[in-house]
Scaffold this active site. Sequence first.
Site, PDB file in Angstrom:
ATOM      1  N   ILE A  18       0.724  -1.435  -0.041  1.00 60.99           N
ATOM      2  CA  ILE A  18      -0.029   0.311  -0.206  1.00 60.99           C
ATOM      3  C   ILE A  18       1.079   1.531  -0.100  1.00 60.99           C
ATOM      4  O   ILE A  18       0.836   2.271  -0.979  1.00 60.99           O
ATOM      5  CB  ILE A  18      -0.991   0.022   1.148  1.00 60.99           C
ATOM      6  CG1 ILE A  18      -1.838  -1.103   1.053  1.00 60.99           C
ATOM      7  CG2 ILE A  18      -1.152   1.192   1.426  1.00 60.99           C
ATOM      8  CD1 ILE A  18      -3.037  -1.410   2.518  1.00 60.99           C
ATOM      9  N   ASP A  60      12.918   4.275  10.148  1.00 60.74           N
ATOM     10  CA  ASP A  60      12.718   3.518  10.942  1.00 60.74           C
ATOM     11  C   ASP A  60      11.550   4.165  12.320  1.00 60.74           C
ATOM     12  O   ASP A  60      12.533   4.875  12.743  1.00 60.74           O
ATOM     13  CB  ASP A  60      13.882   2.789  12.136  1.00 60.74           C
ATOM     14  CG  ASP A  60      13.071   1.617  13.018  1.00 60.74           C
ATOM     15  OD1 ASP A  60      12.039   1.574  13.315  1.00 60.74           O
ATOM     16  OD2 ASP A  60      14.284   0.755  13.309  1.00 60.74           O
ATOM     17  N   ASN A  87       1.796   4.689   7.107  1.00 59.76           N
ATOM     18  CA  ASN A  87       1.631   3.790   7.172  1.00 59.76           C
ATOM     19  C   ASN A  87       2.668   2.475   7.710  1.00 59.76           C
ATOM     20  O   ASN A  87       2.241   1.591   7.270  1.00 59.76           O
ATOM     21  CB  ASN A  87       2.155   3.847   5.060  1.00 59.76           C
ATOM     22  CG  ASN A  87       1.387   2.408   4.652  1.00 59.76           C
ATOM     23  OD1 ASN A  87       0.302   1.528   4.160  1.00 59.76           O
ATOM     24  ND2 ASN A  87       2.738   1.689   4.039  1.00 59.76           N
ATOM     25  N   TYR A 158      -2.157  -6.261  17.199  1.00 57.69           N
ATOM     26  CA  TYR A 158      -2.503  -6.012  15.596  1.00 57.69           C
ATOM     27  C   TYR A 158      -3.559  -5.129  15.854  1.00 57.69           C
ATOM     28  O   TYR A 158      -3.769  -3.799  15.711  1.00 57.69           O
ATOM     29  CB  TYR A 158      -3.108  -7.254  14.976  1.00 57.69           C
ATOM     30  CG  TYR A 158      -2.980  -6.176  13.384  1.00 57.69           C
ATOM     31  CD1 TYR A 158      -1.239  -5.335  13.111  1.00 57.69           C
ATOM     32  CD2 TYR A 158      -4.051  -6.164  12.717  1.00 57.69           C
ATOM     33  CE1 TYR A 158      -1.734  -4.762  11.408  1.00 57.69           C
ATOM     34  CE2 TYR A 158      -4.126  -5.858  12.067  1.00 57.69           C
ATOM     35  CZ  TYR A 158      -3.046  -4.980  10.856  1.00 57.69           C
ATOM     36  OH  TYR A 158      -2.834  -3.726   9.705  1.00 57.69           O
ATOM     37  N   ILE A 193      -6.933  -5.894   1.163  1.00 60.21           N
ATOM     38  CA  ILE A 193      -6.083  -5.573   0.785  1.00 60.21           C
ATOM     39  C   ILE A 193      -4.881  -6.329  -0.290  1.00 60.21           C
ATOM     40  O   ILE A 193      -3.758  -7.053   0.540  1.00 60.21           O
ATOM     41  CB  ILE A 193      -4.785  -4.224   0.804  1.00 60.21           C
ATOM     42  CG1 ILE A 193      -6.170  -3.468   1.088  1.00 60.21           C
ATOM     43  CG2 ILE A 193      -4.633  -3.525  -0.208  1.00 60.21           C
ATOM     44  CD1 ILE A 193      -7.337  -3.066   0.723  1.00 60.21           C
ATOM     45  N   PRO A 196       1.649  -7.914  -1.080  1.00 63.19           N
ATOM     46  CA  PRO A 196       2.526  -9.100  -0.194  1.00 63.19           C
ATOM     47  C   PRO A 196       2.709  -9.772   1.118  1.00 63.19           C
ATOM     48  O   PRO A 196       3.519 -10.666   0.803  1.00 63.19           O
ATOM     49  CB  PRO A 196       4.016  -8.238  -0.529  1.00 63.19           C
ATOM     50  CG  PRO A 196       3.797  -7.471  -1.653  1.00 63.19           C
ATOM     51  CD  PRO A 196       2.916  -7.068  -1.844  1.00 63.19           C
TER      52      PRO A 196
END
Length: 266
Positions: A18, A60, A87, A158, A193, A196
Site C-alpha cells: 500500500i 525506522d 503507513n 495488531y 488488500i 505481498p
Amino acid sequence: MLKLQGKVALVTGAAKGIGESIARHFAEEGAFVYVADIDSDNGQQVASSLGQFACFALLDVRHEGAWQRLTEEIIRAHGRLDIVVNNAGTTGFEEGYVPHDPENATLDAWRKVHETNLDGVFLGCKYAIKAMRATGKGSIINMSSRSGIVGIPTAAAYASSKAAVRNHTKSVALYCAQQNLKVRCNSIHPAAILTPMWEPMLGNGPEREANMAAFVQDTPLRRFGLPEEVACVAVMLASDESGYLTGTEINIDGGILAGSAGAPAK
C-alpha cells in the site's frame, strides 16, 4: 490540474504494498515524495523508478531521533512538508507464527507490534505537526485497519494497535484545530488488500483461487481490494479538495463493516 502539484510528501512503509502505491500515486499527482522505509533495497528501487519526483529516506519509525533528523532535513531542502502518511506497520507474524491471542501472547510480542504500529504513528504525527508549522497547514494520513474497529482474537496486539491509531487520529485532528493550524488528520481503514503480505497464505498453485475466495467469503463485494484503491483515497485526503475533512475515518473494506448479509448469493 494535478491534485498535489508543488506539495512535499513523506510516506512511511513505502518500499512495497500500500505504501508503494500511495507514493506512486502522489508522484503522479505532482508531489515530491520521500519514500521512507527500513527496506533500503526495495525503497531505493521505488524512489528511483519515480525519477525526479522522489527520493529514498531510510527511516525506522520506532526511533524518535530518526524522525527528528528526517523532518528537519525535509524542511531544510524544501522549506515545507505538506503531507505525511503514517503507513509503516507490522502484523507480528512476518517471521513466522507467534501466538497473538489474548491468553498466550507474550508481553514482548505485544510490545513489538505496538512499538511500530502505535509508537511509530505517534512520532509521525508529532514531527509532522512540528514540520507543518512552517506553513501552518498540511494533511496527516494514518493507516489504521478494519481490525482497528472490530476485534481479532488471534491478532489481539495488531487489533489493539490499530484501534489506538484510529483514536489518536481524532486527538491529533482536534489538537491541530485548537492550535489554529490548518493541519488535518484522518485515518484509512483497509480490510483485505492484495499486497505481498498475503502471498504466503494464498500460494501460487491451483489452490490459490480457492484460498482467495475463502478469505473474502464474508465480504459483500467478494474480492480483495487493490493497493491502488487505497492510494486513490489517500490522494483525496492529501489534496486541498478534502479541506473540510479532519478527524474522520474511511473504511476500504468491500462493504464488510456495513454488514455481510448483503453479500450476493452464489
